[in-house]
Design a protein around this motif. Structure first.
Motif, PDB file in Angstrom:
ATOM      1  N   ASN B 290       7.351  51.263 -22.374  1.00 23.64           N
ATOM      2  CA  ASN B 290       8.539  50.666 -21.753  1.00 23.64           C
ATOM      3  C   ASN B 290       9.605  50.227 -22.741  1.00 23.64           C
ATOM      4  N   ASN B 291       9.450  50.649 -23.987  1.00 24.21           N
ATOM      5  CA  ASN B 291      10.398  50.203 -24.992  1.00 24.21           C
ATOM      6  C   ASN B 291      11.690  51.025 -24.947  1.00 24.21           C
ATOM      7  N   ASN B 292      12.401  50.894 -23.828  1.00 23.28           N
ATOM      8  CA  ASN B 292      13.649  51.635 -23.637  1.00 23.28           C
ATOM      9  C   ASN B 292      14.835  50.897 -24.227  1.00 23.28           C
ATOM     10  N   ARG B 337      22.140  49.727 -29.123  1.00 27.66           N
ATOM     11  CA  ARG B 337      21.510  49.692 -30.445  1.00 27.66           C
ATOM     12  C   ARG B 337      20.190  48.938 -30.429  1.00 27.66           C
ATOM     13  N   HIS B 338      19.891  48.275 -29.336  1.00 30.78           N
ATOM     14  CA  HIS B 338      18.681  47.452 -29.292  1.00 30.78           C
ATOM     15  C   HIS B 338      17.718  47.942 -28.208  1.00 30.78           C
ATOM     16  N   SER B 339      16.474  48.096 -28.588  1.00 28.72           N
ATOM     17  CA  SER B 339      15.431  48.416 -27.616  1.00 28.72           C
ATOM     18  C   SER B 339      14.898  47.116 -27.014  1.00 28.72           C
ATOM     19  N   LEU B 340      14.111  47.230 -25.977  1.00 31.20           N
ATOM     20  CA  LEU B 340      13.526  46.014 -25.386  1.00 31.20           C
ATOM     21  C   LEU B 340      12.623  45.294 -26.386  1.00 31.20           C
ATOM     22  N   PHE B 351       7.169  40.496 -24.363  1.00 35.30           N
ATOM     23  CA  PHE B 351       7.710  41.793 -23.956  1.00 35.30           C
ATOM     24  C   PHE B 351       7.675  41.980 -22.442  1.00 35.30           C
ATOM     25  N   PRO B 352       6.566  41.633 -21.752  1.00 38.58           N
ATOM     26  CA  PRO B 352       6.559  41.852 -20.295  1.00 38.58           C
ATOM     27  C   PRO B 352       7.673  41.086 -19.580  1.00 38.58           C
ATOM     28  N   THR B 353       8.001  39.886 -20.070  1.00 33.37           N
ATOM     29  CA  THR B 353       9.090  39.111 -19.457  1.00 33.37           C
ATOM     30  C   THR B 353      10.424  39.820 -19.660  1.00 33.37           C
ATOM     31  N   VAL B 354      10.616  40.327 -20.861  1.00 29.64           N
ATOM     32  CA  VAL B 354      11.851  41.045 -21.179  1.00 29.64           C
ATOM     33  C   VAL B 354      11.940  42.330 -20.348  1.00 29.64           C
ATOM     34  N   ALA B 357      12.809  41.534 -16.784  1.00 30.14           N
ATOM     35  CA  ALA B 357      14.238  41.204 -16.678  1.00 30.14           C
ATOM     36  C   ALA B 357      15.075  42.477 -16.660  1.00 30.14           C
ATOM     37  N   ALA B 358      14.727  43.426 -17.542  1.00 28.38           N
ATOM     38  CA  ALA B 358      15.483  44.676 -17.595  1.00 28.38           C
ATOM     39  C   ALA B 358      15.386  45.430 -16.273  1.00 28.38           C
TER      40      ALA B 358
END
Lengths: 376, 376, 376
Positions: B290-292, B337-340, B351-354, B357-358
């Motif tokens: 999920n690191n989009n 420029r930024h991944s999750l 990370f799961p919270t982020v 949110a996405a």
């Protein structure tokens, strides 16, 4: 540039004709660059020209007056206190005239015209740690390199501080690009720990080589950032030159009480500290000389080391384990982007161990040294 | 490559014909790769071929001799001490012949042909933590991914250590470029804290994903730099491949006394530790999947979240506040420029919270996912 | 955008006709954005609309309801407790209508069209630290710059929080590129230490200038990373603008108990803290104004400073030594790649000392300022 100063004699005689201060007993007695004088005067008048150290009543200070014309004598506080009222005869037989700046250079050619510059200052050789010790270490270093097969050429310069460096750089401006690494040598004979002052660049190969050598020495040491204050690195690292030169000393200038006094003598400087400094310099040069890059000839997976006889250097004890680890590290990082110093830094193994591993692997054909100029 | 070794039986009988060492009781009793033998000998002669652990008198060591032809038995110190003088009958019914290297591969296709490689070693599966635990975790991981919609394709390989990795890499040399992330699985069942050994690259996405997952786990953990010593990351990270693969274990090899002995058994390995390791692996894969990167569709100033129903997830308690903060962070950093994972690292939010949110922001049209290949 | 809210009067009368809550005594008594009402009701019904702070029974809270239509009163817990059962007359003479957003702007032109933006919020000026103090500091700062020769142009904006920043940015979208540095001013009158919240960029010149000024102040301070939560830096640092703006405050919002209550008054805010904040802002602007780059006109070795009269500023005391060191540092680093702030950071000398050294050297022709646009 100040005039050339020469001195033949200097003394102060009391009314009995006895020399109470005598340049011939210690060259420190004269304020360096004193103008000539021959005059009789009272103690009160004389006192204006006397320098002593009240906190260290036995020591004679070392004083200079390069750019302001003055005359004076340096003496111990005890000497000063013993001077009786009366008339004194003062003689300074000196001259300040147009002259020459004298310096020495020793060049030891290596395979490459790339140079390592070793610089020491010679302006007050009667003081022992600062900097007769630096002159001595440089001399022995030059002698020990003389018969070695060297990758770099080595240039040792023996120059008066500041004006010597400025003069030497002016004379050699067109060729200083050859200087790939350099060190300013001073204060290398006292009992303090080694101290490295980095080059202005801060991350030059010399900075990393010295840091690694000091870490591997096992002894305490200190590394400080460059500042434009100190010895001749001020000139070598001025922005128009910005040479990769640091200064490797024991206790830095001004941080020991005997600094610039008669107590900076053979009690302060001991052979064992000189030897330790010498050893440290050699270990730094060993890194510079051997900091090659290699290409792993078998980069896809590990080659078998056993059937190549490389197990001979491995065994049950810790030393052998380091040798084995070093081979694995050298193989792993020899992708053309890492030097042996990179390998030593990353593996936390001593440089000589890493270097020995590279030679063993090169000997068995597993590694190939890259051309020297690929190192930059 | 060593010959293929097969063993059918092995024992040592005493003069009464009683089996005092019996391969059929524990496969560890045989020195792995032992050459065949059938011979009667004295205890003195036999002793030369016996291996035990005096410091752990109840444990049988695990020993191998891949590249030097030998025979031998491993036994507990207590067993060894109980052997009486006399004549012994030694039998090893083994063979060393040209053969095959057997390994297993499980491929789970995802949306992309980009792969995550999970590798475990199968060369001594009778030892529990090292590495039956790794085989078990890999198997359960493969099963749990089987029915998921996956962004990456997953390849699980079950290979003998060293020679398996070398062979697999040789066979797949042309396609290893597909491997975007990977982990070497071993020692995942003991009570020790999680330990991650970074890839040779040191800053690969897998290194950052594991570091984040371990930090967010709240449990103690350790992260160590890559070294070319350990498991098959030695091969995957050899300079010719340099794959982004680390090794995620509990207590690393050689750092627990039961390592490579009969005591590495179901007393050492516990279901709760296996489960915790499994959960950690899942949280790492969750990050990779999920690191989009997203593009904020309203990048000039903050959009009002309340009238878009995004306040439902906000409220008075701490959890909601994290969700609200995560939305503000994702909006603020979704500039392409930024991944999750970048957002999670910078915001110090899990990370799961982020990720949640996405998804919420994407659902309301405030965010648009970038094409997958823009992630590189 | 919420409607424009105006209020003329608001009170609660008890059955004796006495005003027990009176907007005219404190504007905090009204829940901001309250809808109009004129009604008689029981205490039980009224209570649903009353807000107090049980932990601080003397303080009146400050409450708003921008986006949900409500009415209400704020009062101290003691006031609330003293309300007797009975019938109350409630009046709120307010209006919510289409209107205007009012803000003020003060522009002070400098040599360059490059701007420094100073922003403060004006939405609840009856509260003292947050943010009447910011309005006051901005005003005095503007006044003090008015008669200076300035390199930058300065723009001070006085805007309602959030909607003001959004509106201002929308109106000025085409010219925000002129903003080279900026600060959001709030909470500058309490006794807490200075706190700087960095810009989203994290390494902007304003971030470094504030960090240096705070370090050199000798007083305690704190620097925190950007987060998309707080004052109007949320809007200025949204990804579509990403302006180099941080927020320089004393105690940040929400971290002092008086925040958003009637206790944020002239007991909390003291002239000496306002003055200290003002001084800090001036020292930051001094750095921005003078952070030039220079070229050493004598870059090869050190020039002699004595014969250029630069020894006048040197002498025996510590201050002079700093001045001498600063000259050496400025000379050494004036290679076109280092600004005076770079010099100050590397030399660990105060910026004003470094700046004074540069001016002295420039005056003697040893240094030449680079064109202003070479600074980027």
């Amino acid at each position: 540039m100040p005039k050339e100063w020469n001195i033949r004699d200097a003394y102060v005689k009391n009314s009995d004709g006895i020399k109470v201060i005598d340049f011939k007993k210690s060259s420190l007695h004269i304020l360096n660059y004193s103008t000539p004088i021959s005059k009789r005067m009272s103690l009160a008048e004389l006192r204006e020209h006397l320098y002593s150290l009240p906190d260290h009543p036995d020591w004679i200070p070392y004083k200079t007056s390069y750019y302001q014309e003055r005359w004076g004598f340096c003496l111990s506080q005890n000497q000063l206190d013993s001077l009786a009222e009366g008339s004194y005869e003062v003689l300074i037989d000196s001259s300040l005239e147009a002259g020459n700046l004298t310096f020495a250079e020793c060049f030891i050619p290596g395979e490459s015209s790339d140079e390592v510059l070793i610089s020491c200052h010679i302006c007050h050789p009667s003081i022992c740690n600062d900097n007769l010790s630096g002159i001595a270490l440089s001399t022995f270093l030059a002698r020990s390199l003389q018969d070695c097969r060297l990758r770099y050429s080595y240039r040792f310069i023996f120059i008066p501080g500041t004006i010597g460096a400025i003069t030497w750089l002016a004379l050699n401006e067109s060729t200083v690009g050859r200087i790939k690494h350099g060190l300013v040598v001073a204060n290398v004979g006292d009992s303090g720990k080694m101290n490295y002052k980095k080059s202005r660049r801060g991350d030059a190969e010399i900075d990393r080589a010295v840091a690694h050598a000091l870490k591997d020495s096992g002894a305490p040491y200190e590394i400080t950032d460059f500042s434009p204050y100190g010895y001749d690195e001020r000139q070598f690292c001025s922005p128009g030159f910005n040479l990769p030169m640091g200064s490797l000393t024991r206790t830095p200038w001004g941080r020991y009480p005997e600094y610039h006094t008669s107590a900076d003598n053979l009690s302060l400087v001991q052979p064992k500290y000189l030897a330790d400094s010498f050893k440290t310099y050699l270990s730094v040069l060993d890194i510079l000389e051997n900091n090659n890059r290699y290409l792993n000839q078998n980069p896809k997976c590990e080659p078998q080391l056993g059937n190549r006889g490389l197990y001979r250097t491995m065994g049950g004890n810790v030393e052998s384990k380091d040798a084995e680890l070093a081979m694995l590290w050298v193989l792993n990082l020899s992708d053309g982007r890492h030097s042996l110093l990179d390998v030593a830094e990353r593996s936390k193994l001593p440089f000589p161990t890493v270097h020995a591993a590279a030679r063993a692997l090169e000997g068995s054909g597993l590694l190939r040294a890259m051309a020297a100029d690929s190192r930059r």
